[in-house]
Design an enzyme around this catalytic site. Sequence first.
Site: not given
Ligand code: BG6
Ligand code: MG
Length: 223
Positions: A13-15, A21, A49, A120-121, A151, A175-176
Amino acid sequence: MTKFADIKGFVFDLDGVITDTSVLHGNAWHQLADSLGVSWSDDLANGLKGISRMDSLEMILKAGHKENDYSQDQKVALATQKNDNYVAEVNKMTPANILPGMKAFLDDLRDKGYQLSLASASKNAPRVLDKLQLADYFPQVVDPASLTHGKPDPEIYTKGAQLLSLDPAQCIGIEDAAAGVQAINAAGEVSLGIGDAHELAAADMVFADTASVTLENIAKRLG
Ligand code: BG6
Ligand code: MG
């Protein structure tokens, strides 16, 4: 249970894992919730999240009992407003925003020949990786626009292993978010959670912070 020696790849995962972020996403959603008159809470913030942009907006509107108050076009405009605020913050990021220990961990994984992919989503993930100067570490990135389900559905982690041509059982997912740990588990990968042990209780192993995530510590937990 998977043994450490079986592990060949890591699906990240990234954020909130590689960089903080998750705080920037949270702040941007908090600002939008305030403007809509939806009260903010830690539970709401944690529940968001890992959740995709439009699903996050729906969760916020639902929390304020406003899910039927906006047309689809208005919802897209609200999500765009949040994203514009988020991207303005991302554009200020530098490699100094990599969380403690993560660069060393990625270097170690790469040196030892583990394969890496990103699950990452976030549609902003390529931009974030670029700002952190980490794009080279992740030639394989799951495109969230290609997903049918976000997710906690396993799809993104299943694809993360497929991109590496590995069996899910040969991968550790990192993951966080509770929704992300659920996704990793359902995909049949070993789940590594970073954060609160209670919140991430479903994970196969939990580390309190990114600095503790090392191959040595993972090997100790997996055996
Ligand atoms: C996830 C974050 O990685 O990405 C979420 O944890 C975020 O908080 C989701 O809503 C979607 O991100 P984005 O940048 O496509 O709006
Ligand atoms: Mg995350």
